[in-house]
Motif scaffolding. Sequence first.
Motif, PDB file in Angstrom:
ATOM      1  N   ARG A   1      18.529   3.946  -5.826  1.00  0.00           N
ATOM      2  CA  ARG A   1      17.627   4.310  -6.686  1.00  0.00           C
ATOM      3  C   ARG A   1      16.616   2.897  -6.695  1.00  0.00           C
ATOM      4  NH1 ARG A   1      18.978   4.909 -12.759  1.00  0.00           N
ATOM      5  NH2 ARG A   1      20.781   5.906 -11.705  1.00  0.00           N
ATOM      6  N   LEU A   2      17.170   1.770  -6.618  1.00  0.00           N
ATOM      7  CA  LEU A   2      16.309   0.598  -6.451  1.00  0.00           C
ATOM      8  C   LEU A   2      15.657   0.495  -4.927  1.00  0.00           C
ATOM      9  CD1 LEU A   2      15.531  -2.079  -7.586  1.00  0.00           C
ATOM     10  CD2 LEU A   2      17.698  -3.141  -6.678  1.00  0.00           C
ATOM     11  N   GLU A   3      16.333   0.969  -4.073  1.00  0.00           N
ATOM     12  CA  GLU A   3      15.610   1.086  -3.090  1.00  0.00           C
ATOM     13  C   GLU A   3      14.381   1.945  -2.959  1.00  0.00           C
ATOM     14  OE1 GLU A   3      18.335   1.744   0.472  1.00  0.00           O
ATOM     15  OE2 GLU A   3      19.575  -0.089  -0.035  1.00  0.00           O
ATOM     16  N   ALA A   4      14.555   3.015  -3.578  1.00  0.00           N
ATOM     17  CA  ALA A   4      13.546   4.313  -3.474  1.00  0.00           C
ATOM     18  C   ALA A   4      12.386   3.589  -4.532  1.00  0.00           C
ATOM     19  CB  ALA A   4      14.264   5.286  -4.132  1.00  0.00           C
ATOM     20  N   HIS A   5      12.734   3.042  -5.546  1.00  0.00           N
ATOM     21  CA  HIS A   5      11.526   2.578  -6.259  1.00  0.00           C
ATOM     22  C   HIS A   5      10.828   1.334  -5.728  1.00  0.00           C
ATOM     23  CE1 HIS A   5       9.723   0.952  -9.941  1.00  0.00           C
ATOM     24  NE2 HIS A   5       9.944  -0.094  -9.573  1.00  0.00           N
ATOM     25  N   GLU A   6      11.664   0.374  -4.958  1.00  0.00           N
ATOM     26  CA  GLU A   6      10.844  -0.279  -3.824  1.00  0.00           C
ATOM     27  C   GLU A   6       9.839   0.060  -3.168  1.00  0.00           C
ATOM     28  OE1 GLU A   6      14.096  -2.799  -2.202  1.00  0.00           O
ATOM     29  OE2 GLU A   6      14.157  -4.054  -4.469  1.00  0.00           O
ATOM     30  N   ARG A   7      10.345   1.353  -2.335  1.00  0.00           N
ATOM     31  CA  ARG A   7       9.586   1.925  -1.415  1.00  0.00           C
ATOM     32  C   ARG A   7       8.212   2.588  -2.027  1.00  0.00           C
ATOM     33  NH1 ARG A   7      14.666   3.841   0.751  1.00  0.00           N
ATOM     34  NH2 ARG A   7      14.333   5.892  -0.256  1.00  0.00           N
ATOM     35  N   VAL A   8       8.462   3.265  -3.183  1.00  0.00           N
ATOM     36  CA  VAL A   8       7.437   3.702  -3.968  1.00  0.00           C
ATOM     37  C   VAL A   8       6.558   2.855  -4.180  1.00  0.00           C
ATOM     38  CG1 VAL A   8       6.821   4.997  -6.107  1.00  0.00           C
ATOM     39  CG2 VAL A   8       8.801   5.848  -4.805  1.00  0.00           C
ATOM     40  N   SER A   9       6.952   1.515  -4.645  1.00  0.00           N
ATOM     41  CA  SER A   9       6.104   0.469  -5.326  1.00  0.00           C
ATOM     42  C   SER A   9       5.066  -0.215  -4.070  1.00  0.00           C
ATOM     43  CB  SER A   9       6.960  -0.556  -5.894  1.00  0.00           C
ATOM     44  OG  SER A   9       7.529  -0.222  -6.982  1.00  0.00           O
ATOM     45  N   LYS A  10       5.816  -0.145  -3.122  1.00  0.00           N
ATOM     46  CA  LYS A  10       5.179  -0.763  -1.746  1.00  0.00           C
ATOM     47  C   LYS A  10       4.085   0.428  -1.489  1.00  0.00           C
ATOM     48  CE  LYS A  10       5.769  -2.119   3.045  1.00  0.00           C
ATOM     49  NZ  LYS A  10       4.584  -2.127   3.263  1.00  0.00           N
ATOM     50  N   LEU A  11       4.355   1.498  -1.448  1.00  0.00           N
ATOM     51  CA  LEU A  11       3.417   2.618  -1.052  1.00  0.00           C
ATOM     52  C   LEU A  11       2.111   2.585  -2.162  1.00  0.00           C
ATOM     53  CD1 LEU A  11       5.539   5.594  -0.249  1.00  0.00           C
ATOM     54  CD2 LEU A  11       4.078   4.401   1.292  1.00  0.00           C
ATOM     55  N   GLN A  12       2.665   2.207  -3.536  1.00  0.00           N
ATOM     56  CA  GLN A  12       1.457   2.248  -4.301  1.00  0.00           C
ATOM     57  C   GLN A  12       0.661   0.994  -3.913  1.00  0.00           C
ATOM     58  OE1 GLN A  12       3.647   2.272  -7.898  1.00  0.00           O
ATOM     59  NE2 GLN A  12       3.400   4.586  -8.226  1.00  0.00           N
ATOM     60  N   VAL A  13       1.197  -0.165  -3.897  1.00  0.00           N
ATOM     61  CA  VAL A  13       0.619  -1.501  -3.639  1.00  0.00           C
ATOM     62  C   VAL A  13      -0.428  -1.153  -2.217  1.00  0.00           C
ATOM     63  CG1 VAL A  13       0.564  -3.816  -2.998  1.00  0.00           C
ATOM     64  CG2 VAL A  13       1.956  -2.871  -4.700  1.00  0.00           C
ATOM     65  N   ASP A  14       0.013  -0.561  -1.025  1.00  0.00           N
ATOM     66  CA  ASP A  14      -0.590  -0.351  -0.236  1.00  0.00           C
ATOM     67  C   ASP A  14      -1.717   0.387  -0.203  1.00  0.00           C
ATOM     68  OD1 ASP A  14       1.092  -2.019   1.282  1.00  0.00           O
ATOM     69  OD2 ASP A  14       2.164  -0.247   2.117  1.00  0.00           O
ATOM     70  N   GLY A  15      -1.754   1.668  -1.243  1.00  0.00           N
ATOM     71  CA  GLY A  15      -2.736   2.523  -1.484  1.00  0.00           C
ATOM     72  C   GLY A  15      -3.744   1.578  -2.109  1.00  0.00           C
ATOM     73  N   LEU A  16      -3.357   0.802  -3.134  1.00  0.00           N
ATOM     74  CA  LEU A  16      -4.352   0.081  -4.055  1.00  0.00           C
ATOM     75  C   LEU A  16      -5.316  -1.037  -3.066  1.00  0.00           C
ATOM     76  CD1 LEU A  16      -2.340  -0.626  -7.268  1.00  0.00           C
ATOM     77  CD2 LEU A  16      -4.575   0.842  -6.899  1.00  0.00           C
ATOM     78  N   ASN A  17      -4.564  -1.503  -2.264  1.00  0.00           N
ATOM     79  CA  ASN A  17      -5.147  -2.756  -1.324  1.00  0.00           C
ATOM     80  C   ASN A  17      -6.022  -1.773  -0.442  1.00  0.00           C
ATOM     81  OD1 ASN A  17      -3.867  -4.932  -1.959  1.00  0.00           O
ATOM     82  ND2 ASN A  17      -2.001  -4.529  -0.703  1.00  0.00           N
ATOM     83  N   ASP A  18      -5.679  -0.656   0.218  1.00  0.00           N
ATOM     84  CA  ASP A  18      -6.518   0.439   0.929  1.00  0.00           C
ATOM     85  C   ASP A  18      -7.829   0.486   0.211  1.00  0.00           C
ATOM     86  OD1 ASP A  18      -7.462   1.687   3.114  1.00  0.00           O
ATOM     87  OD2 ASP A  18      -6.500   3.568   2.450  1.00  0.00           O
ATOM     88  N   ARG A  19      -7.938   1.153  -0.896  1.00  0.00           N
ATOM     89  CA  ARG A  19      -9.197   1.343  -1.757  1.00  0.00           C
ATOM     90  C   ARG A  19      -9.846   0.043  -2.084  1.00  0.00           C
ATOM     91  NH1 ARG A  19      -6.222   4.856  -6.712  1.00  0.00           N
ATOM     92  NH2 ARG A  19      -5.355   6.589  -5.437  1.00  0.00           N
ATOM     93  N   LEU A  20      -9.111  -1.114  -2.352  1.00  0.00           N
ATOM     94  CA  LEU A  20      -9.987  -2.293  -2.541  1.00  0.00           C
ATOM     95  C   LEU A  20     -10.847  -2.689  -1.280  1.00  0.00           C
ATOM     96  CD1 LEU A  20     -10.389  -4.710  -4.550  1.00  0.00           C
ATOM     97  CD2 LEU A  20      -8.132  -5.626  -3.583  1.00  0.00           C
ATOM     98  N   ASN A  21     -10.173  -2.455  -0.196  1.00  0.00           N
ATOM     99  CA  ASN A  21     -10.878  -2.696   0.995  1.00  0.00           C
ATOM    100  C   ASN A  21     -11.919  -1.680   1.388  1.00  0.00           C
ATOM    101  OD1 ASN A  21      -9.073  -4.777   1.733  1.00  0.00           O
ATOM    102  ND2 ASN A  21      -7.501  -3.462   2.856  1.00  0.00           N
ATOM    103  N   ARG A  22     -11.739  -0.696   0.890  1.00  0.00           N
ATOM    104  CA  ARG A  22     -12.799   0.420   1.013  1.00  0.00           C
ATOM    105  C   ARG A  22     -13.989  -0.099   0.078  1.00  0.00           C
ATOM    106  NH1 ARG A  22     -10.605   5.865   0.326  1.00  0.00           N
ATOM    107  NH2 ARG A  22      -8.625   5.003  -0.012  1.00  0.00           N
ATOM    108  N   LEU A  23     -13.721  -0.375  -1.151  1.00  0.00           N
ATOM    109  CA  LEU A  23     -14.732  -0.636  -1.970  1.00  0.00           C
ATOM    110  C   LEU A  23     -15.306  -2.001  -1.737  1.00  0.00           C
ATOM    111  CD1 LEU A  23     -12.828  -0.244  -5.704  1.00  0.00           C
ATOM    112  CD2 LEU A  23     -14.910   0.876  -4.764  1.00  0.00           C
TER     113      LEU A  23
END
Length: 72
Positions: A15-37
Amino acid sequence: MRRIAAPFACAPGLRLEAHERVSKLQVDGLNDRLNRLEILMERLERRLWLTVYGVVGAILGQAFQGLLNAVP
């Protein structure tokens, strides 16, 4: 000879590993949006400066034309 057992995968660890993967995907998505902005803001800033230079150029052009009409 001693045998080393394979690591045991337990539910909380998975469960912890899955949470870490989801968190990484969320952070990567936010970074991508920030770069586009940031890219969009740079484009907007460029357009704004072009507009400012155009307005200043038009005002200076009218002033220069007024001077040419005033001086024979």
